[in-house]
Write a protein that holds these residues in place. Structure first.
Motif, PDB file in Angstrom:
ATOM      1  N   UNK A 125      78.281  44.406  50.076  1.00  0.00           N
ATOM      2  CA  UNK A 125      78.109  44.453  48.633  1.00  0.00           C
ATOM      3  C   UNK A 125      77.117  43.406  48.171  1.00  0.00           C
ATOM      4  N   UNK A 126      76.472  43.678  47.056  1.00  0.00           N
ATOM      5  CA  UNK A 126      75.517  42.727  46.500  1.00  0.00           C
ATOM      6  C   UNK A 126      76.251  41.520  45.933  1.00  0.00           C
ATOM      7  N   UNK A 127      75.652  40.348  46.110  1.00  0.00           N
ATOM      8  CA  UNK A 127      76.176  39.123  45.510  1.00  0.00           C
ATOM      9  C   UNK A 127      75.420  38.768  44.238  1.00  0.00           C
ATOM     10  N   UNK A 128      74.457  39.603  43.874  1.00  0.00           N
ATOM     11  CA  UNK A 128      73.544  39.266  42.773  1.00  0.00           C
ATOM     12  C   UNK A 128      73.559  40.289  41.659  1.00  0.00           C
ATOM     13  N   UNK A 129      74.652  41.006  41.495  1.00  0.00           N
ATOM     14  CA  UNK A 129      74.723  41.964  40.419  1.00  0.00           C
ATOM     15  C   UNK A 129      74.442  43.380  40.883  1.00  0.00           C
ATOM     16  N   UNK A 130      74.392  44.292  39.916  1.00  0.00           N
ATOM     17  CA  UNK A 130      74.313  45.717  40.227  1.00  0.00           C
ATOM     18  C   UNK A 130      72.928  46.167  40.665  1.00  0.00           C
ATOM     19  N   UNK A 131      71.877  45.437  40.258  1.00  0.00           N
ATOM     20  CA  UNK A 131      70.531  45.954  40.454  1.00  0.00           C
ATOM     21  C   UNK A 131      70.179  46.202  41.915  1.00  0.00           C
ATOM     22  N   UNK A 132      70.655  45.381  42.838  1.00  0.00           N
ATOM     23  CA  UNK A 132      70.335  45.588  44.250  1.00  0.00           C
ATOM     24  C   UNK A 132      71.581  45.915  45.074  1.00  0.00           C
ATOM     25  N   UNK A 133      72.589  46.507  44.428  1.00  0.00           N
ATOM     26  CA  UNK A 133      73.837  46.839  45.114  1.00  0.00           C
ATOM     27  C   UNK A 133      73.678  48.117  45.928  1.00  0.00           C
ATOM     28  N   UNK A 134      74.394  48.237  47.051  1.00  0.00           N
ATOM     29  CA  UNK A 134      74.366  49.474  47.827  1.00  0.00           C
ATOM     30  C   UNK A 134      75.131  50.575  47.103  1.00  0.00           C
ATOM     31  N   UNK A 135      74.752  51.825  47.358  1.00  0.00           N
ATOM     32  CA  UNK A 135      75.419  52.977  46.768  1.00  0.00           C
ATOM     33  C   UNK A 135      76.557  53.414  47.686  1.00  0.00           C
ATOM     34  N   UNK A 136      77.765  53.510  47.135  1.00  0.00           N
ATOM     35  CA  UNK A 136      78.915  53.947  47.920  1.00  0.00           C
ATOM     36  C   UNK A 136      79.387  55.304  47.419  1.00  0.00           C
ATOM     37  N   UNK A 137      79.750  56.174  48.347  1.00  0.00           N
ATOM     38  CA  UNK A 137      80.306  57.486  48.051  1.00  0.00           C
ATOM     39  C   UNK A 137      81.803  57.451  48.350  1.00  0.00           C
ATOM     40  N   UNK A 138      82.555  58.514  48.043  1.00  0.00           N
ATOM     41  CA  UNK A 138      83.990  58.484  48.337  1.00  0.00           C
ATOM     42  C   UNK A 138      84.273  58.146  49.795  1.00  0.00           C
ATOM     43  N   UNK A 139      85.169  57.206  50.002  1.00  0.00           N
ATOM     44  CA  UNK A 139      85.517  56.765  51.346  1.00  0.00           C
ATOM     45  C   UNK A 139      86.105  55.380  51.300  1.00  0.00           C
ATOM     46  N   UNK A 140      86.412  54.836  52.463  1.00  0.00           N
ATOM     47  CA  UNK A 140      86.902  53.467  52.551  1.00  0.00           C
ATOM     48  C   UNK A 140      85.884  52.606  53.275  1.00  0.00           C
ATOM     49  N   UNK A 141      85.657  51.414  52.755  1.00  0.00           N
ATOM     50  CA  UNK A 141      84.631  50.502  53.250  1.00  0.00           C
ATOM     51  C   UNK A 141      85.262  49.158  53.577  1.00  0.00           C
ATOM     52  N   UNK A 142      84.564  48.410  54.422  1.00  0.00           N
ATOM     53  CA  UNK A 142      85.019  47.079  54.815  1.00  0.00           C
ATOM     54  C   UNK A 142      83.920  46.076  54.513  1.00  0.00           C
ATOM     55  N   UNK A 143      84.231  45.145  53.631  1.00  0.00           N
ATOM     56  CA  UNK A 143      83.280  44.105  53.246  1.00  0.00           C
ATOM     57  C   UNK A 143      83.968  42.764  53.425  1.00  0.00           C
ATOM     58  N   UNK A 144      83.420  41.719  52.803  1.00  0.00           N
ATOM     59  CA  UNK A 144      84.030  40.396  52.939  1.00  0.00           C
ATOM     60  C   UNK A 144      83.729  39.550  51.711  1.00  0.00           C
ATOM     61  N   UNK A 145      84.695  38.723  51.357  1.00  0.00           N
ATOM     62  CA  UNK A 145      84.498  37.705  50.336  1.00  0.00           C
ATOM     63  C   UNK A 145      83.950  36.448  51.011  1.00  0.00           C
ATOM     64  N   UNK A 146      82.951  35.847  50.418  1.00  0.00           N
ATOM     65  CA  UNK A 146      82.432  34.565  50.910  1.00  0.00           C
ATOM     66  C   UNK A 146      82.161  33.649  49.738  1.00  0.00           C
ATOM     67  N   UNK A 147      82.520  32.406  49.901  1.00  0.00           N
ATOM     68  CA  UNK A 147      82.132  31.365  48.955  1.00  0.00           C
ATOM     69  C   UNK A 147      82.444  31.614  47.504  1.00  0.00           C
ATOM     70  N   UNK A 148      83.507  32.349  47.205  1.00  0.00           N
ATOM     71  CA  UNK A 148      83.861  32.589  45.814  1.00  0.00           C
ATOM     72  C   UNK A 148      82.934  33.553  45.102  1.00  0.00           C
ATOM     73  N   UNK A 149      82.112  34.317  45.833  1.00  0.00           N
ATOM     74  CA  UNK A 149      81.145  35.234  45.233  1.00  0.00           C
ATOM     75  C   UNK A 149      81.764  36.606  45.002  1.00  0.00           C
TER      76      UNK A 149
END
Length: 622
Positions: free
Chosen positions: A238-262
Motif C-alpha cells: 500500500x502507498x504510504x503517501x496518500x491515494x495518488x500513487x496507491x496500487x489498485x486492488x480488486x476483490x480478494x484478500x491481500x497481505x501488507x504490513x504496518x511500518x513506523x506508524x504509517x
C-alpha cells in the motif's frame, strides 16, 4: 466457494490487469519449530489401566494420530527410551535410548516410516529421562525454534542426571528450546519432577489418563510449535503517501504490513450502484499496547481523507495480538458521493505501530456486491464434527461448525476460531465453558473470554452487560460465558438500529481464550466446550452477496442470498496459487494443528475488563 463465473457488469472494473503490484515484500512468516517426541517405553507402559487397554497401546494410538495429521512441512522426529533392554543391569538399561526417526519434514515416505516404527514399539526397560532429554536436544541441533514433547508415566529410574537438572542445563546454554511434558497415568510422586522439566524450560505440562486424553493433549502441545496466527493473502504494498500513487486492488484478500506508524492507501474501483466491503486485520507477534487502534475507511480521494463511503474502527483492550475492523458502504447510488471515473480510495489507519517498530502483518479483505453477484454460485462449507471440530487459528482457517456442543482441549494462551453461517431472521447464542483445575495460577484480571466477530470481521457485543470476560480469579471448576441470543438483521433493516454488530448476515466467527492469564498459567492444557444454538426462521430477501475474488486467500463462501462471509480460493481449502505458502492448507491437518509458536507468543487476549472497544459502524458523514 464461488465458482468460476463471468461477471459481465464488473467487467473492466475488476479486470485481471487491474491488480496490485506483482511481487512486493510481505512480512516474513515464522518457520515452524522443529519438534522431537520423546516417548517412554519402560516396562510400566505395559500396565493395562489406560481406558481398557495398555498404556503402550494408548500411546501408539495417540502418536500415530500425530503422525497422520502432521503437516508435510512440519519437521518432526522421535526418540524412545526403555525400548530394547529387558534385563536388570542398570548401566546397560540406563543407556537404552535411541533416535528412531531423525527430525525431518513429514512427507509421505517419512510418515510411512514413522508409523512403521511406532507399530513395532515394545515397552521393556528402564526410565532414563534425563539422559534422553540431553540426547534429544542434540538431535534437534543448535539453531531455530525447537521443542521437545516428552511423554512419561513415571520417575526417572536412572538418575543422575536428574531430569530437572538436565532441563536447567539446557536452559542455561541459552538455546531456543522448550520442553512440553505429558504425564501419562503418572503417580503424584513423579508429577513434580515432570512439571519441573516444563517449568524450567518455559514449556507446558498436562496430565492424561487414557488414549483420548493423551491424544487430545499431545495434539494440543504439538500445535504450538507449528503455527501462530498466519496472516495470509496476495502480497501488496500500500502507498504510504496518500491515494495518488496507491496500487489498485480488486476483490480478494491481500497481505501488507504496518511500518513506523504509517497509514496504508489503496485505489479501488466501485460504481455508485455497487457496495464495497473493506476489512483489515493487524497481527502482532506479541500483544498490543492498550488503546491501539486500527481503522478502515473508503471514499473518493478528494482533498482530504477518504471517508464518504465507509469508516469503522476497533480499539485494543490490551494483550490482544489481533485487531480487526471492517465496514460496508450503504446501498443505493443516492447514499454516497460518487468518485471521478469510479476510482475511490481505501485507507487503513495505523494507530498501532510507532517509528522504529518491527513491520507488522496486515490482512486486507476487499469485496464488491451488485446485481451480478446475487446469483453467483457459492458453496457453504460443511460443518465439522468430532475430532475435526478443533478450532483454527485465523479468520481464514476458522473451523466451520453447526449448532450443537463441541469439545476439545486448548492450552492457556491458545485462541482458536470457529465459523458459523447465519441468515437474517435467525438468532445466535454462543455458550463457551472451560474447566479450571484446582491448582490453576490465576490473577485478578484472569477471565474466560469469548469474542464473536461478524462477517465484516468486526467484533460484536457479547451480552447486554457488555462484559469483556467472565472473571474467575480464585475460582476453579466449570466457568461459562454466554453471548446472545442476538437476532441477525440487515444493515438497512429498521430492526438493526441497535444491532450490537449483528446486522451483517453471513459468516460469523467465534474465538475463545483465557484472557490475561498469569504467566505461570500459560501452556496449561484445559478442556473446553462450545455450544452454538441457531434459532428463528431465516427471512427471505435479496440482501447483498459480496464477491471477494476467485483467488482470495480465505475460506469458503457465504450461505445463500444473504451471504456476507468469504468467497474462497479455487482449491476448496482456502488457498490458491496467489496465496502465501501458509495459506494453502487451512482446511488441511496443518490448519487443524494450528497453535501459536511458543504459547506466550500467540496470546490472543482481549482482556481489559472495564475498558471496552470503541467502534463506529456504517458510513461516516462526508
Amino acid at each position: 466457494m464461488l465458482a468460476a463465473v463471468s461477471l459481465p457488469l464488473l467487467g473492466a472494473l475488476l479486470s485481471p490487469a487491474a491488480t496490485a503490484s506483482a511481487s512486493p515484500a510481505a512480512p516474513e512468516v515464522p518457520e515452524p519449530a522443529r519438534i522431537k517426541l520423546v516417548l517412554d517405553l519402560s516396562g510400566s507402559m505395559n500396565e493395562n489401566d489406560a481406558g481398557g487397554q495398555t498404556r503402550l497401546a494408548a500411546a501408539k494410538q495417540a502418536v500415530t494420530r500425530i503422525i497422520d495429521t502432521a503437516p508435510e512441512q512440519a519437521p518432526l522426529g522421535m526418540r524412545v527410551y526403555g525400548a530394547t533392554y529387558p534385563g536388570q543391569d542398570k548401566k546397560q538399561g540406563c543407556a537404552d535410548t535411541q533416535q528412531v526417526l531423525p527430525v525431518t519434514p513429514m512427507d509421505r515416505a517419512a510418515r510411512a516410516d514413522a508409523k512403521k516404527q511406532v507399530a513395532g514399539f515394545k515397552a521393556v526397560g528402564f526410565t532414563p529421562i534425563g539422559v534422553s532429554l540431553r540426547e534429544a536436544a542434540q538431535d534437534l541441533g543448535t539453531s531455530g525454534k525447537r521443542r521437545i514433547v516428552l511423554v512419561s508415566d513415571g520417575d526417572d529410574t536412572c538418575a543422575p542426571p536428574q531430569p530437572c537438572e538436565v532441563a536447567r542445563e539446557l536452559k542455561a546454554q541459552g538455546i531456543d528450546l522448550a520442553v512440553d511434558v505429558i504425564g501419562f497415568r503418572t503417580p503424584s510422586s513423579a508429577r513434580a519432577q515432570l512439571k519441573c522439566i516444563a517449568d524450567v524450560t518455559d514449556g507446558s505440562y498436562a496430565d492424561a489418563d487414557d488414549a483420548d486424553s493423551l491424544m487430545a493433549n499431545l495434539g494440543t502441545l504439538f500445535r504450538k510449535g507449528w503455527r501462530t496466527y498466519r496472516a495470509t493473502g496476495k502480497p501488496v504494498d500500500g502507498s504510504l503517501n496518500g491515494c495518488q500513487d496507491a496500487p489498485l486492488v480488486t476483490p480478494g484478500q491481500y497481505l501488507d504490513k504496518f511500518t513506523g506508524g504509517r497509514d496504508l492507501y489503496y485505489k479501488v474501483k466501485k460504481r455508485p450502484d455497487q457496495r464495497l466491503q473493506v476489512s483489515a486485520t493487524a497481527v502482532a507477534e506479541v500483544g498490543y499496547s492498550r488503546g491501539s487502534i486500527i481503522s478502515v475507511a473508503a471514499g473518493p480521494a478528494g482533498d482530504g481523507e477518504p471517508r464518504a463511503w465507509l469508516r469503522e474502527f476497533d480499539q485494543s483492550m490490551g494483550w490482544a495480538n489481533i485487531i480487526s475492523a471492517g465496514g460496508r458502504s450503504k446501498p443505493g447510488a443516492g447514499n454516497e458521493e460518487p468518485a471521478p471515473n469510479d476510482v475511490g480510495c481505501i485507507l487503513v489507519e495505523n494507530e498501532v505501530t510507532r517509528s522504529g517498530d518491527e513491520p507488522m502483518p496486515v490482512e486486507l479483505l476487499v469485496g464488491i456486491a451488485d446485481k451480478t453477484t446475487q446469483g453467483a454460485g457459492a458453496r457453504t462449507p460443511e460443518p465439522r464434527t468430532g475430532a475435526d471440530v478443533e478450532g483454527g487459528f485465523s479468520f481464514n482457517s476458522a473451523t466451520p461448525i453447526g449448532p450443537g456442543t463441541h469439545r476439545q482441549s486448548i492450552a492457556v494462551g491458545e485462541a482458536p476460531f470457529w465459523r458459523v453461517e447465519l441468515k437474517a431472521g435467525q438468532e445466535l447464542t454462543v455458550k463457551a465453558g472451560v474447566d479450571i483445575p484446582e491448582d490453576f495460577p490465576g490473577s485478578v484480571t484472569t477471565g474466560w473470554g469469548v469474542t464473536v466477530y461478524n462477517a465484516q470481521r468486526t467484533s460484536t457485543q457479547c451480552n447486554e452487560d457488555n462484559d469483556v470476560t467472565e472473571l474467575f480469579a480464585g475460582r476453579t471448576g466449570h466457568i461459562e460465558r454466554v453471548c446472545g441470543p442476538w437476532e441477525i438483521t440487515e444493515q438497512d433493516d429498521a430492526k438493526s438500529g441497535d444491532s450490537k454488530g449483528y446486522d451483517v448476515p453471513g459468516t460469523y466467527y467465534i474465538q475463545a481464550q483465557i484472557a490475561e492469564p498469569d504467566d505461570k498459567a500459560k501452556g496449561i492444557v484445559v478442556p473446553i466446550s462450545l455450544t452454538v444454538d441457531v434459532s428463528g426462521t431465516a427471512r427471505s430477501g435479496d440482501g447483498p452477496v459480496f464477491f471477494f475474488g476467485d483467488s482470495a486467500a480465505q475460506g469458503t463462501a457465504p450461505s445463500g442470498a444473504h451471504g456476507a462471509g468469504e468467497q474462497g480460493g479455487t482449491d476448496g481449502k482456502g488457498g490458491t496459487d496467489d496465496t502465501t505458502a501458509a495459506a494453502k492448507d487451512d482446511d488441511s491437518p496443518w490448519g487443524e494443528l494450528a497453535m501459536p509458536i511458543g504459547i506466550g507468543a500467540g496470546v490472543l487476549l482481549l482482556g481489559g475488563i472495564t475498558f471496552y472497544a470503541l467502534r463506529r459502524r456504517g458510513a461516516a458523514a462526508s
